[in-house]
Design an enzyme around this catalytic site. Sequence first.
Site, mmCIF file in Angstrom:
data_model
loop_
_atom_site.group_PDB
_atom_site.id
_atom_site.type_symbol
_atom_site.label_atom_id
_atom_site.label_comp_id
_atom_site.label_asym_id
_atom_site.label_seq_id
_atom_site.Cartn_x
_atom_site.Cartn_y
_atom_site.Cartn_z
ATOM 1 N N GLY A 162 0.816 -1.202 0.000
ATOM 2 C CA GLY A 162 0.000 0.000 0.000
ATOM 3 C C GLY A 162 0.853 1.256 0.000
ATOM 4 N N CYS A 163 0.227 2.376 -0.361
ATOM 5 C CA CYS A 163 0.968 3.640 -0.487
ATOM 6 C C CYS A 163 1.407 4.168 0.871
ATOM 7 C CB CYS A 163 0.114 4.671 -1.220
ATOM 8 S SG CYS A 163 -1.567 4.857 -0.566
ATOM 9 N N TYR A 164 0.452 4.328 1.799
ATOM 10 C CA TYR A 164 0.805 4.739 3.149
ATOM 11 C C TYR A 164 1.849 3.786 3.742
ATOM 12 C CZ TYR A 164 -3.129 8.067 3.989
ATOM 13 O OH TYR A 164 -3.995 9.127 3.999
#
Length: 858
Positions: free
Chosen positions: A669-671
């Site tokens: 995921g990005c976060y």
Amino acid sequence: MMVFQSVSAAAKRRLGQGFKSELPRISILNSHIRLFSSSSSGLTHHTGERRYSTRSTVVQLLNNIGSKREVEQYLKYFTSVSQQQFAVIKVGGAIITQQLPELASCLAFLYHVGLYPIVLHGTGPQINELLENEGVEPQYIDGIRITDPKTMSVVRKCFLEQNLRLVTALEKMGVRARPITAGVFGAEYLDKDKYQLVGKVNSVNKSPVEAAIDAGYLPIMTSLAETPSGQLLNVNADVAAGELARVFEPLKIVYLNEKGGIVNGNTGEKISIINLDEEYESLMQESWVKYGTKLKIKEIHDLLQHLPRSSSVAIIDVNDLQKELFTDSGAGTLIRRGYKLINRNSLKEFGNPDLLRAALLRDPSIKSGELSVASYLKTLESLDFKSYGDEPLEVLAIVTSSNIGVPKLDKFLSSKTGWLNNVTENIFNAVKKDYQSLFWVVNENDSNIGWYFSKSDGSFTKNGEILFWYGLKPDQATKLIQEFDSSNLGTSLSSSKESGVFNTQTQKRGYHTQKRSYSTNPNPPMKEGKNTKKAKVALIGARGYTGQNLINMIDQHPYLELSHVSSRELNGQALKGYNKAEITYTNLQIEDIKKLEEDKVVDIWVMALPNGVCKPFVDAINSVGSDHSKIIDLSADYRFDTTGEWIYGLPELNDRKQIADAKKISNPGCYATAAQCAIAPILPYVSGTPAIFGVSGYSGAGTKPSPKNDVKFLANNLIPYSLTDHIHEKEISSRLGVEVAFTPHVAQWFQGITHTISIPIKPKSLTSRDVRNIYQDRYQGEQLITISGEAPLVRDISGKHGVVIGGFAVNSKEDRVVIVATIDNLLKGASTQCLQNINLALGYGEYEGIPDDLVIRG
């Protein structure tokens, strides 16, 4: 006295910041259990889809109080015995009065995960209250309640009322509970003239308890006993629980009380662990061990002498039941027999050579055939060494001298039982007591690598092995690193295959030393690729922002070509922004995907679908069994995979070779990508829960209209959401092996994420310069990670293909560091990382088609 000081130290360890920080999680967990338990009241004990679903839910909830490896291991441990042998839980009467919802939640928790404790409760406080209401003053002799006929009528009434209250509370949570108020304990009068209707248990009838469990009910028992003629006798509930344990021989005997454990009368601290074989005699001589405490410890000692050595007693608060049963750190006071620890300085002192040989056979170099036991023992004979072990040698540690003047932990070998019962902790503490400084080498794949980090002051990584040490001065550490760098310190003492207890799929992380002259990146980029053949990419779910960015990058890639782009909404429309060929969006169905896989048209499939959607497509590809293509999933569906089929694709922290060899890759995921990159290098210094304040542009909310991507609603606004248990919080925690607290927000800009991360560290361990040096060393050679002296700005990362990490501010107490990380959520947070993984999986250079545009330099 010295023995008990070590117990106090253990108590400090288990009652430190990490434990305190988990209390809110346990409270939240109990709330969740009450919620889903109330909604599953119609469940039966029979195996079925709903029963499995409930168990799965509870297992997921368990991850809130312990790591995944702890949960899986302990569930396996407890379910390895018959249901009757899981646990006997004695509940104090005050808990039913004051903490009934918490108690019911805890027992529902166990029931829904398929565990059936035998529950026995007391009712002391309630009896006193009823007697007082009737004008009767309770009478005691030697701490035993005198039970005359009038008191017995109150006792019986109280037991029945409290038993019904607990059974009713459990049934409201979907637990099938059976009240057993008589027929189990046979007794004779303890002393009829002195105590009247007070009994001494002389027999236990197992049948009612076994019948309840076999029928899928939790047995809820009182401590009332009967004479052969049927006269009811009052029996102390602790004593009755002990008699149950002697008959059922459970793994755990749990006493739930208000104090939550045994407290050291001198220090006021709760005692964490008591190993009776090692500590009983000295403990009983302590000045504060008297009266009820002394009697309790003696009774437990006598009880455990007749039970299997694997059995233990826990004295805990009701809120800590799950934590005690399912986590390494435990809660309250754990009492077990354990073994005496023995030191040996020569081979002759090992009385049983077969035990020694069995212990050494756990060593990876001996298991692999590189070294024989006999040759190692011959070498050991010529050295000054000291060994540490318990009596059966479940754990064996051997310390030898070295050529640099610092003792070496040459072997640290443990069985599964040794790890599970924390004998390893006792052995290491004994070693540390004798050696003020020490070093050792561990394979970086070791499944207990986090444990070794927790024992060290510093570390250095090279060629898949990690050098650890404690107690060294800076010049000694420098010399040690130089020797290790020149491969003069021997092989590692363990590997991931050694214990097998907590063996889970984890990414390889780069760890560090503070010496700038050495690169600590154990996993350098694969900048040059061997493959130059063209490859076909099929993109499933191409409508979103990530899909569009990936299409643009593939258009610029020297070797990749799109074969298919699938989108239900855009079906039949021409693909724009792709110049290598004319492509039309299609809406690929399962049969279409099977046919493409059978014909080997696609080399790599990219799933750019919402969470929970891609499984049918993956199953369709798998069903063909051609083994031709590879799959990359951009959703969260396979980030928590435990089968080993999926590799987590974060190249800067995971093993690049594993990614290159993988058939299925789950894109992070990005976060989670930014947070892991920002925390991983400093992990050995972390002393608490990192707090991550994350803010994303509204592109992170996707294209489906919602308040989180409504530009008008976002104007001059910041929207917090998923304040706890966000999926990226779980992803970050599970990958790093450290619990984090993550709070996401959406802001009014379009793309880009900024994290401000507050990380508790060991006091006085690092300066701001030290921290920055660690990160520069760790990420040396990484094109997509830049280290900045200043806190990076989110506006500078938008449209850039990487992560910028900076700030590195250490507070005045030097026990906390704040790090800032930025990432473009659509690029390195998604499509750029996907292209990295495609390049690795297909054998191209890792950065093919990815611009080197991180111009922010610190």
